[in-house]
Design a protein around this motif. Structure first.
Motif, mmCIF file in Angstrom:
data_model
loop_
_atom_site.group_PDB
_atom_site.id
_atom_site.type_symbol
_atom_site.label_atom_id
_atom_site.label_comp_id
_atom_site.label_asym_id
_atom_site.label_seq_id
_atom_site.Cartn_x
_atom_site.Cartn_y
_atom_site.Cartn_z
ATOM 1 N N GLY A 131 68.707 39.849 39.916
ATOM 2 C CA GLY A 131 69.030 40.788 40.993
ATOM 3 C C GLY A 131 68.360 42.140 40.845
ATOM 4 N N LEU A 132 67.410 42.257 39.931
ATOM 5 C CA LEU A 132 66.779 43.563 39.721
ATOM 6 C C LEU A 132 65.457 43.728 40.479
ATOM 7 C CD1 LEU A 132 67.690 43.958 35.992
ATOM 8 C CD2 LEU A 132 68.083 45.709 37.708
ATOM 9 N N ASN A 133 65.062 42.682 41.180
ATOM 10 C CA ASN A 133 63.883 42.743 42.031
ATOM 11 C C ASN A 133 62.709 43.544 41.520
ATOM 12 O OD1 ASN A 133 63.866 41.069 44.126
ATOM 13 N ND2 ASN A 133 65.320 42.291 45.325
ATOM 14 N N ALA A 134 62.086 43.043 40.509
ATOM 15 C CA ALA A 134 60.984 43.796 39.909
ATOM 16 C C ALA A 134 59.672 43.487 40.631
ATOM 17 C CB ALA A 134 60.861 43.440 38.444
ATOM 18 N N GLN A 135 58.923 44.548 40.915
ATOM 19 C CA GLN A 135 57.584 44.379 41.483
ATOM 20 C C GLN A 135 56.627 44.150 40.308
ATOM 21 O OE1 GLN A 135 55.870 48.073 42.829
ATOM 22 N NE2 GLN A 135 54.266 47.068 44.035
ATOM 23 N N TRP A 136 55.916 43.015 40.296
ATOM 24 C CA TRP A 136 54.972 42.715 39.202
ATOM 25 C C TRP A 136 53.617 43.320 39.547
ATOM 26 C CZ3 TRP A 136 50.299 39.999 38.516
ATOM 27 C CH2 TRP A 136 49.970 39.664 37.186
ATOM 28 N N LEU A 137 53.103 44.151 38.671
ATOM 29 C CA LEU A 137 51.811 44.793 38.925
ATOM 30 C C LEU A 137 50.800 44.289 37.913
ATOM 31 C CD1 LEU A 137 53.143 48.428 39.297
ATOM 32 C CD2 LEU A 137 52.227 47.022 41.153
ATOM 33 N N ASP A 138 49.577 44.062 38.380
ATOM 34 C CA ASP A 138 48.522 43.588 37.499
ATOM 35 C C ASP A 138 47.768 44.813 36.949
ATOM 36 O OD1 ASP A 138 46.299 42.502 36.283
ATOM 37 O OD2 ASP A 138 46.092 40.899 37.780
ATOM 38 N N ALA A 139 47.999 45.129 35.676
ATOM 39 C CA ALA A 139 47.386 46.331 35.084
ATOM 40 C C ALA A 139 45.865 46.265 35.113
ATOM 41 C CB ALA A 139 47.879 46.526 33.652
ATOM 42 N N ARG A 140 45.318 45.051 35.182
ATOM 43 C CA ARG A 140 43.851 44.936 35.229
ATOM 44 C C ARG A 140 43.296 45.554 36.511
ATOM 45 N NH1 ARG A 140 44.333 38.639 33.869
ATOM 46 N NH2 ARG A 140 45.967 39.041 35.406
ATOM 47 N N ALA A 160 43.624 56.795 37.944
ATOM 48 C CA ALA A 160 44.674 57.596 38.590
ATOM 49 C C ALA A 160 44.769 57.231 40.074
ATOM 50 C CB ALA A 160 44.381 59.082 38.426
ATOM 51 N N ARG A 161 43.620 57.068 40.708
ATOM 52 C CA ARG A 161 43.645 56.738 42.143
ATOM 53 C C ARG A 161 44.311 55.376 42.355
ATOM 54 N NH1 ARG A 161 39.724 54.128 44.216
ATOM 55 N NH2 ARG A 161 38.133 54.965 42.828
ATOM 56 N N GLN A 162 43.903 54.400 41.552
ATOM 57 C CA GLN A 162 44.446 53.036 41.733
ATOM 58 C C GLN A 162 45.953 53.003 41.457
ATOM 59 O OE1 GLN A 162 40.500 50.380 40.975
ATOM 60 N NE2 GLN A 162 41.719 50.687 39.165
ATOM 61 N N ILE A 163 46.367 53.723 40.425
ATOM 62 C CA ILE A 163 47.791 53.712 40.068
ATOM 63 C C ILE A 163 48.611 54.394 41.175
ATOM 64 C CG2 ILE A 163 49.483 54.747 38.484
ATOM 65 C CD1 ILE A 163 47.669 54.009 36.159
ATOM 66 N N ALA A 166 49.068 52.080 44.087
ATOM 67 C CA ALA A 166 49.778 50.796 43.933
ATOM 68 C C ALA A 166 51.236 50.918 43.513
ATOM 69 C CB ALA A 166 49.040 49.931 42.921
ATOM 70 N N VAL A 167 51.575 51.963 42.776
ATOM 71 C CA VAL A 167 52.908 51.950 42.163
ATOM 72 C C VAL A 167 53.934 52.630 43.052
ATOM 73 C CG1 VAL A 167 54.255 52.569 40.130
ATOM 74 C CG2 VAL A 167 51.844 51.973 39.872
ATOM 75 N N ASN A 168 55.017 51.902 43.251
ATOM 76 C CA ASN A 168 56.137 52.388 44.009
ATOM 77 C C ASN A 168 56.986 53.251 43.095
ATOM 78 O OD1 ASN A 168 57.858 52.414 46.106
ATOM 79 N ND2 ASN A 168 57.781 50.164 46.368
ATOM 80 N N LYS A 169 57.218 54.493 43.468
ATOM 81 C CA LYS A 169 57.954 55.353 42.535
ATOM 82 C C LYS A 169 59.454 55.089 42.547
ATOM 83 C CE LYS A 169 54.971 59.232 41.631
ATOM 84 N NZ LYS A 169 55.008 60.672 41.390
ATOM 85 N N SER A 170 59.922 54.313 43.501
ATOM 86 C CA SER A 170 61.346 53.978 43.453
ATOM 87 C C SER A 170 61.486 52.488 43.170
ATOM 88 C CB SER A 170 62.030 54.365 44.754
ATOM 89 O OG SER A 170 61.338 53.772 45.807
ATOM 90 N N GLY A 171 62.629 52.115 42.623
ATOM 91 C CA GLY A 171 62.843 50.718 42.276
ATOM 92 C C GLY A 171 62.254 50.407 40.908
ATOM 93 N N VAL A 172 62.175 49.100 40.637
ATOM 94 C CA VAL A 172 61.739 48.653 39.309
ATOM 95 C C VAL A 172 60.372 47.978 39.441
ATOM 96 C CG1 VAL A 172 62.283 47.108 37.387
ATOM 97 C CG2 VAL A 172 64.138 48.279 38.596
ATOM 98 N N SER A 173 59.404 48.423 38.645
ATOM 99 C CA SER A 173 58.112 47.731 38.589
ATOM 100 C C SER A 173 57.864 47.325 37.147
ATOM 101 C CB SER A 173 56.953 48.618 39.016
ATOM 102 O OG SER A 173 57.264 49.363 40.145
ATOM 103 N N ILE A 174 57.064 46.301 36.983
ATOM 104 C CA ILE A 174 56.743 45.859 35.622
ATOM 105 C C ILE A 174 55.249 45.574 35.527
ATOM 106 C CG2 ILE A 174 57.471 43.491 36.224
ATOM 107 C CD1 ILE A 174 58.168 43.169 33.224
ATOM 108 N N THR A 175 54.655 46.003 34.424
ATOM 109 C CA THR A 175 53.232 45.737 34.229
ATOM 110 C C THR A 175 52.913 45.512 32.752
ATOM 111 O OG1 THR A 175 51.027 46.399 34.965
ATOM 112 C CG2 THR A 175 52.374 48.126 33.990
ATOM 113 N N GLN A 176 51.676 45.133 32.487
ATOM 114 C CA GLN A 176 51.247 44.778 31.131
ATOM 115 C C GLN A 176 50.758 46.011 30.373
ATOM 116 O OE1 GLN A 176 49.229 43.543 33.886
ATOM 117 N NE2 GLN A 176 51.019 42.299 34.285
ATOM 118 N N GLY A 177 51.114 46.103 29.122
ATOM 119 C CA GLY A 177 50.476 47.074 28.248
ATOM 120 C C GLY A 177 49.122 46.533 27.812
#
Ligand code: ASP
Ligand code: MG
Length: 413
Positions: A131-140, A160-163, A166-177
């Motif tokens: 129920g945490l609805n994470a947006q999966w982002l491709d760090a590549r 910086a431009r790409q980030i 793409a990244v939603n500042k609200s809610g939960v997102s997840i990406t790769q280190g």
């Protein structure tokens, strides 16, 4: 928004993934989560690369199976739609069935980067069903680097431009280190243990409110508990102390992490994923530096001494030749010291790089070396702290600055 970073040890099994979800549920409303590969997957993938490049078909298959079984065991204990994980394994299998393309370091990055892809696919699927609805982002697609495979250098403007796009500042997102991509879409990695750095890159580009690194230790300690029983938790650290400790080898934070955060005044928390309510350490802009000594031990070091063949001084021309050789061999210097006609350095004893370095150096210098030495660094030292670390050890070299002493020692046999 906040940035949370979870390392491999925190997500090494299904219980770790559930614990991550709990931490995000209780503390991370608007959060970007950066995750490393699960457990020791990066090491396992390194072995896989070696077997693949050496065309050891059986070893390669065995390593692939081990990695897949490990991830399947975790998935089997969790609920969620894990179809993307199976697709990633299918892609890897197909890559391994083709001939080796490109130089070793490039092949390494194409394979080793998948550890982070897999961990985030698993965790995103689990978070979504929880129920945490994470947006999966491709760090590549977000972190742009040059083509220095295995140690990609970040192109900050593009990143910086790409980030920001793409990244939603609200809610939960997840990406790769740890991973990025070149302009022509080849995957790169940022250097081993680089996920902390990724968290700092995202925080910098998004002007995040803070970064938290969730670890299996209570925070930054004044020494590794492996060496002392009476370690102390450092509650507050200046950016400067943190970068110095990391630079000298305190493995709790990757050394590249601090600069982007310091530049924007973003605080860095180091906290325990086992005790998520404990405050841990906070690193930021403070007036006061540490008041107690910190100890860093690096074992498996080599002390190399160079003597110019023609008895010339160690001056600019010799120094620039020496540094050029180190850069060429890709060996980082942990300590250096010189006299009129000798130059000594201490480096990690990396069997892939040091022998080649020694051969290069022998072209211009008489080279002597002492392997199996330890490098001990004490920040905010006094004589008592030095006496504490050298019993039963032979002191080979000592270097003191106002706040830091470095000792190169060898176990007395
Ligand atoms: N998984 C990568 C490594 O083990 C990156 C990281 O853990 O920070 O080196
Ligand atoms: Mg890791």
């Amino acid at each position: 928004m906040k940035v949370f970073k979870f390392g491999g040890a925190s997500v090494k099994d299904a219980a770790g993934v559930r614990n991550l979800a709990e931490i995000v549920r209780s503390q991370g409303h608007n959060v970007l989560i950066v995750v490393s590969a699960m457990g020791k997957t990066t090491n396992a993938l390194e072995d896989l690369v070696r077997a693949f490049v050496d065309k050891q078909t059986e070893a390669c298959q065995h390593q692939f199976d081990t990695i897949q079984t490990y991830h399947n065991t975790i998935i089997n204990e969790l609920t969620g739609d894990f179809s993307l994980v199976h697709q990633t394994f299918a892609q890897l299998e197909s890559y391994l069935s083709q001939p080796v393309k490109g130089i070793y370091d490039e092949v390494y990055d194409q394979i080793v980067s998948l550890g982070e892809v897999l961990s985030t696919q698993i965790i995103a699927a689990y978070l979504t069903q929880a129920g945490l609805n994470a947006q999966w982002l491709d760090a590549r697609q977000l972190i742009r680097t040059d083509t220095t495979f295995r140690e990609g250098r970040v192109d900050w403007d593009t990143t910086a431009r790409q980030i920001k796009e793409a990244v939603n500042k609200s809610g939960v997102s997840i990406t790769q280190g740890f991973i990025g991509q070149t302009e022509d879409k080849r995957t790169t990695t940022l250097g081993r243990e680089g996920s902390d750095y990724t968290a700092a890159i995202f925080a910098f580009c998004l002007n995040a409110e803070s970064v938290t690194i969730w670890k299996d230790v209570p925070g930054v300690l004044n020494a590794d508990p492996k060496w002392f029983d009476d370690t102390v938790l450092l509650e507050r650290l200046t950016y400067q102390d943190a970068i110095e400790l990391a630079y000298y080898g305190a493995t709790v934070i990757h050394p590249k992490t601090i600069k982007p955060l310091q530049n924007k005044g973003i605080p860095l928390y180091v906290r325990s994923f086992l005790k998520p309510d404990a405050p841990g350490t906070v690193i930021g802009n403070y007036e006061r530096h540490l008041t107690i000594p910190s100890f860093i031990f690096k074992v498996n070091q080599v002390l190399i001494s160079l003597h110019p063949n023609d008895f010339s001084f160690i001056a600019e021309d010799n120094l620039s030749r020496i540094f050029g050789r180190f850069a060429q061999a890709g060996v980082k210097i942990n300590l250096m010291q010189n006299t009129a006609i000798s130059f000594s350095v201490v480096v990690d004893n990396n069997p892939d790089r040091v022998p080649a370095l020694l051969n290069l150096l022998k072209q211009d210098f008489r080279v002597t070396y002492n392997s199996d030495v330890e490098l001990i660094t004490i920040r905010y030292y006094d004589q008592g702290t030095i006496d504490r670390v050298i019993p039963n050890k032979k002191l080979l070299l000592e270097q003191k600055s106002r706040y830091t002493v470095q000792l190169v020692v060898k176990e007395l046999s």
